[in-house]
Enzyme design. Structure first.
Site, PDB file in Angstrom:
ATOM      1  N   SER A 125      40.960  38.843  38.849  1.00  0.00           N
ATOM      2  CA  SER A 125      40.515  39.022  37.470  1.00  0.00           C
ATOM      3  C   SER A 125      39.015  38.811  37.370  1.00  0.00           C
ATOM      4  O   SER A 125      38.425  38.017  38.122  1.00  0.00           O
ATOM      5  CB  SER A 125      41.237  37.980  36.612  1.00  0.00           C
ATOM      6  OG  SER A 125      40.648  37.885  35.347  1.00  0.00           O
ATOM      7  N   TYR A 150      43.731  28.801  34.228  1.00  0.00           N
ATOM      8  CA  TYR A 150      44.168  30.138  34.633  1.00  0.00           C
ATOM      9  C   TYR A 150      43.115  30.780  35.549  1.00  0.00           C
ATOM     10  O   TYR A 150      43.424  31.291  36.627  1.00  0.00           O
ATOM     11  CB  TYR A 150      44.409  31.042  33.405  1.00  0.00           C
ATOM     12  CG  TYR A 150      44.521  32.497  33.793  1.00  0.00           C
ATOM     13  CD1 TYR A 150      45.667  32.985  34.411  1.00  0.00           C
ATOM     14  CD2 TYR A 150      43.446  33.380  33.597  1.00  0.00           C
ATOM     15  CE1 TYR A 150      45.753  34.309  34.808  1.00  0.00           C
ATOM     16  CE2 TYR A 150      43.528  34.698  33.990  1.00  0.00           C
ATOM     17  CZ  TYR A 150      44.680  35.166  34.597  1.00  0.00           C
ATOM     18  OH  TYR A 150      44.751  36.475  35.004  1.00  0.00           O
ATOM     19  N   LYS A 154      43.064  31.955  39.830  1.00  0.00           N
ATOM     20  CA  LYS A 154      42.654  33.227  40.453  1.00  0.00           C
ATOM     21  C   LYS A 154      41.597  32.968  41.527  1.00  0.00           C
ATOM     22  O   LYS A 154      41.625  33.572  42.599  1.00  0.00           O
ATOM     23  CB  LYS A 154      42.131  34.210  39.401  1.00  0.00           C
ATOM     24  CG  LYS A 154      43.201  34.718  38.462  1.00  0.00           C
ATOM     25  CD  LYS A 154      44.260  35.562  39.179  1.00  0.00           C
ATOM     26  CE  LYS A 154      45.419  35.926  38.296  1.00  0.00           C
ATOM     27  NZ  LYS A 154      46.551  36.536  39.000  1.00  0.00           N
TER      28      LYS A 154
HETATM   29  P1  NAD Z   1      52.670  40.158  32.670  1.00  0.00           P
HETATM   30  O1  NAD Z   1      52.968  38.781  32.250  1.00  0.00           O
HETATM   31  O2  NAD Z   1      52.997  41.277  31.745  1.00  0.00           O
HETATM   32  O3  NAD Z   1      53.364  40.472  34.071  1.00  0.00           O
HETATM   33  C1  NAD Z   1      53.592  39.484  35.041  1.00  0.00           C
HETATM   34  C2  NAD Z   1      55.031  39.626  35.474  1.00  0.00           C
HETATM   35  O4  NAD Z   1      55.296  38.657  36.494  1.00  0.00           O
HETATM   36  C3  NAD Z   1      56.029  39.357  34.350  1.00  0.00           C
HETATM   37  O5  NAD Z   1      56.992  40.383  34.335  1.00  0.00           O
HETATM   38  C4  NAD Z   1      56.654  38.016  34.704  1.00  0.00           C
HETATM   39  O6  NAD Z   1      58.003  37.930  34.279  1.00  0.00           O
HETATM   40  C5  NAD Z   1      56.521  38.018  36.208  1.00  0.00           C
HETATM   41  N1  NAD Z   1      56.443  36.709  36.848  1.00  0.00           N
HETATM   42  C6  NAD Z   1      55.627  35.669  36.547  1.00  0.00           C
HETATM   43  N2  NAD Z   1      55.816  34.659  37.410  1.00  0.00           N
HETATM   44  C7  NAD Z   1      56.774  35.070  38.278  1.00  0.00           C
HETATM   45  C8  NAD Z   1      57.398  34.474  39.408  1.00  0.00           C
HETATM   46  N3  NAD Z   1      57.091  33.244  39.817  1.00  0.00           N
HETATM   47  N4  NAD Z   1      58.336  35.189  40.059  1.00  0.00           N
HETATM   48  C9  NAD Z   1      58.677  36.433  39.678  1.00  0.00           C
HETATM   49  N5  NAD Z   1      58.111  37.043  38.622  1.00  0.00           N
HETATM   50  C10 NAD Z   1      57.173  36.365  37.932  1.00  0.00           C
HETATM   51  O7  NAD Z   1      51.115  40.195  33.066  1.00  0.00           O
HETATM   52  P2  NAD Z   1      50.178  41.431  33.402  1.00  0.00           P
HETATM   53  O8  NAD Z   1      49.220  41.597  32.293  1.00  0.00           O
HETATM   54  O9  NAD Z   1      50.971  42.588  33.834  1.00  0.00           O
HETATM   55  O10 NAD Z   1      49.375  40.825  34.622  1.00  0.00           O
HETATM   56  C11 NAD Z   1      49.727  41.097  35.965  1.00  0.00           C
HETATM   57  C12 NAD Z   1      48.757  40.374  36.876  1.00  0.00           C
HETATM   58  O11 NAD Z   1      47.431  40.804  36.595  1.00  0.00           O
HETATM   59  C13 NAD Z   1      48.745  38.857  36.729  1.00  0.00           C
HETATM   60  O12 NAD Z   1      48.558  38.303  38.007  1.00  0.00           O
HETATM   61  C14 NAD Z   1      47.544  38.604  35.862  1.00  0.00           C
HETATM   62  O13 NAD Z   1      47.018  37.324  36.076  1.00  0.00           O
HETATM   63  C15 NAD Z   1      46.603  39.688  36.353  1.00  0.00           C
HETATM   64  N6  NAD Z   1      45.574  40.059  35.377  1.00  0.00           N
HETATM   65  C16 NAD Z   1      45.958  40.437  34.112  1.00  0.00           C
HETATM   66  C17 NAD Z   1      44.984  40.790  33.195  1.00  0.00           C
HETATM   67  C18 NAD Z   1      45.360  41.142  31.775  1.00  0.00           C
HETATM   68  O14 NAD Z   1      44.509  41.060  30.897  1.00  0.00           O
HETATM   69  N7  NAD Z   1      46.589  41.562  31.501  1.00  0.00           N
HETATM   70  C19 NAD Z   1      43.632  40.795  33.571  1.00  0.00           C
HETATM   71  C20 NAD Z   1      43.292  40.417  34.875  1.00  0.00           C
HETATM   72  C21 NAD Z   1      44.277  40.053  35.771  1.00  0.00           C
HETATM   73  C1  WQD Z   2      38.572  40.274  24.121  1.00  0.00           C
HETATM   74  C2  WQD Z   2      37.519  40.021  23.067  1.00  0.00           C
HETATM   75  C3  WQD Z   2      37.691  37.871  22.045  1.00  0.00           C
HETATM   76  C4  WQD Z   2      41.404  38.432  19.930  1.00  0.00           C
HETATM   77  C5  WQD Z   2      41.302  37.649  28.791  1.00  0.00           C
HETATM   78  C6  WQD Z   2      41.277  36.620  29.886  1.00  0.00           C
HETATM   79  C7  WQD Z   2      40.770  37.233  31.155  1.00  0.00           C
HETATM   80  C8  WQD Z   2      41.538  38.493  31.490  1.00  0.00           C
HETATM   81  C9  WQD Z   2      41.556  39.446  30.363  1.00  0.00           C
HETATM   82  C10 WQD Z   2      43.415  37.932  32.887  1.00  0.00           C
HETATM   83  C11 WQD Z   2      36.935  38.606  23.136  1.00  0.00           C
HETATM   84  C12 WQD Z   2      37.892  38.975  21.040  1.00  0.00           C
HETATM   85  C13 WQD Z   2      40.302  38.649  20.715  1.00  0.00           C
HETATM   86  C14 WQD Z   2      41.218  38.307  18.519  1.00  0.00           C
HETATM   87  C15 WQD Z   2      38.881  38.665  18.826  1.00  0.00           C
HETATM   88  N1  WQD Z   2      42.909  38.221  31.743  1.00  0.00           N
HETATM   89  N2  WQD Z   2      39.060  38.763  20.172  1.00  0.00           N
HETATM   90  N3  WQD Z   2      39.957  38.435  18.023  1.00  0.00           N
HETATM   91  O1  WQD Z   2      39.230  36.908  26.523  1.00  0.00           O
HETATM   92  O2  WQD Z   2      38.078  38.994  27.377  1.00  0.00           O
HETATM   93  O3  WQD Z   2      39.984  38.097  28.597  1.00  0.00           O
HETATM   94  O4  WQD Z   2      42.065  38.785  29.188  1.00  0.00           O
HETATM   95  O5  WQD Z   2      42.879  37.734  33.917  1.00  0.00           O
HETATM   96  O6  WQD Z   2      40.923  36.273  32.126  1.00  0.00           O
HETATM   97  O7  WQD Z   2      40.420  35.573  29.491  1.00  0.00           O
HETATM   98  O8  WQD Z   2      40.376  39.178  26.411  1.00  0.00           O
HETATM   99  O9  WQD Z   2      41.614  40.415  24.708  1.00  0.00           O
HETATM  100  O10 WQD Z   2      41.536  37.891  24.570  1.00  0.00           O
HETATM  101  O11 WQD Z   2      39.500  39.184  24.074  1.00  0.00           O
HETATM  102  O12 WQD Z   2      37.759  38.766  18.329  1.00  0.00           O
HETATM  103  O13 WQD Z   2      42.170  38.084  17.777  1.00  0.00           O
HETATM  104  O14 WQD Z   2      38.125  40.124  21.779  1.00  0.00           O
HETATM  105  O15 WQD Z   2      36.990  36.788  21.492  1.00  0.00           O
HETATM  106  O16 WQD Z   2      35.593  38.701  22.807  1.00  0.00           O
HETATM  107  P1  WQD Z   2      39.321  38.210  27.182  1.00  0.00           P
HETATM  108  P2  WQD Z   2      40.862  39.154  24.920  1.00  0.00           P
END
Ligand code: NAD
Ligand code: WQD
Length: 341
Positions: A125, A150, A154
């Protein structure tokens, strides 16, 4: 080629399963459904016209995971999405986050080593950069202290992968993908994000407000040192992001990687402010959004967006979907959800 997708029922994982299948791979899902619903499997099936083998297990459970590797016989690679991802919750429950996010990776690596599976794509991330000194961030931008447990999970997982790969007897090859802000849904509106409770993320909050589920969007701060005073992020369409995994898997299978661990930013390379996202949503949906500017949110990075050059030059990966189209897909998905109650 058989690809194990942990977290394959989740938001990004479900889109990756579809893209893998459509590119000719055989995906196999492992998910404990801690943050997803069985309905995601039906959505995947409706898009690809086939059932994907699915194991309802916790991938931090060594014995259960071993059974999957045994049953499937030959797994060519793994994409490890499974993790907890709520930044705020990680502050409340740090141990659960370290246990699940770091613990599941450790177990997965043990089992992969035992079964001699040597190809891994890991979901990292942009949060690993912390608050960067300069923009855009490249893969060489030094990581700053993470602003949440969190984020620290990562960073720790990236370190684990580097150390395991450096061990002389280990044959692991890994691509670390550092996602920026994934948004939107599959254009079929059969799969998308399923936020539980009140969404933390911007786009689901916007679409729920437009749908009348939330009264008003609060923009978290309008006094940042950015052109319009609101935070800047790099919003990438989830299908584009899913496609990056297909390219990464293929690179590993082709043994084209130049190092045992390669790291790529996966973003559009463009930053958009919160206000720009709101305006783009209004344009995409034809609706007026009820919003106001509120106080800053603790822990927010004022601005971050990717330098996406390395992914383009090395992986040949480039995003294709505009912010407007991404938001249109998010709105279409929200309306589908709304219809189904
Ligand atoms: P999500 O929660 O929708 O998907 C994660 C899935 O993993 C879920 O279906 C959950 O049930 C499953 N899971 C969690 N722990 C588990 C375990 N121990 N065993 C089996 N299954 C398990 O999240 P997402 O948004 O699809 O994110 C996927 C990956 O990408 C994560 O590693 C997250 O940290 C990373 N990521 C997400 C974002 C974002 O903004 N969505 C951004 C950067 C990185
Ligand atoms: C985006 C922008 C908020 C909600 C998070 C995790 C990051 C990564 C992606 C996993 C920010 C603003 C939001 C609201 C708002 N995930 N906002 N009102 O914080 O950039 O990133 O998701 O790895 O680790 O921190 O994403 O969608 O929460 O926010 O103004 O009700 O929108 O302040 O500027 P963020 P977000």
């Amino acid at each position: 080629m058989k690809i194990l997708v942990t977290g394959g029922a989740g938001y990004i994982g479900s889109h990756a399963v579809v893209e893998l299948y459509q590119a000719g791979y055989q995906p196999v899902i492992v998910d404990n459904f801690s943050n997803s619903e069985e309905s995601a499997l039906a959505g995947i099936e409706a898009i690809i016209g086939a059932k994907v083998p699915t194991y309802r297990i916790d991938c931090a459970d060594n014995a259960a995971l071993r059974t999957v590797f045994q049953t499937e016989e030959k797994i060519d690679g793994v994409i490890h999405f499974a993790a907890y991802k709520a930044v705020g919750e990680s502050v409340q429950k740090p141990l659960a986050y370290f246990q699940n996010n770091v613990g599941s990776l450790l177990t997965l690596l043990e089992v992969m080593t035992e079964f001699e599976v040597t190809n891994l794509v890991f979901s990292s991330s942009c949060t690993v950069y912390g608050i960067p000194d300069a923009l855009p961030v490249t893969e060489a931008t030094p990581s700053k202290p993470a602003s949440s447990p969190y984020g620290r999970t990562k960073q720790m997982c990236e370190d684990v992968v580097h150390d395991v790969s450096a061990a002389p007897t280990n044959k692991l090859h890994t691509i670390l993908l550092r996602y920026f802000n994934p948004i939107g849904a599959h254009n079929s509106a059969k799969i998308g994000e399923l936020p539980l409770g009140v969404p933390n993320n911007l786009v689901p909050y916007i679409t729920q407000t437009a749908a009348g589920i939330r009264e008003q969007l609060t923009i978290n701060g309008g006094d940042y040192d950015t052109p319009d005073g609101t935070n800047i992020r790099d919003y990438i369409h989830v299908v584009d992001l899913a496609k990056a995994h297909v390219v990464a898997v293929q690179r590993l299978l082709d043994r084209k990687a130049s190092e045992v661990v390669e790291t790529f930013n996966v973003g559009t390379g463009h930053g958009n402010s919160v206000l720009e996202v709101v305006q783009a949503f209004e344009q995409a949906s034809g609706l007026k959004l009820n919003y106001h500017i509120g106080p800053r949110r603790a822990g927010d990075v004022p601005a971050i967006y990717a330098d996406a050059t390395k992914a383009e030059q090395v992986l040949g990966f480039k995003t294709e979907t505009s912010l407007l189209d991404s938001l249109a897909s998010a709105w279409k998905w929200q309306q589908t959800l709304h219809k189904n109650g």
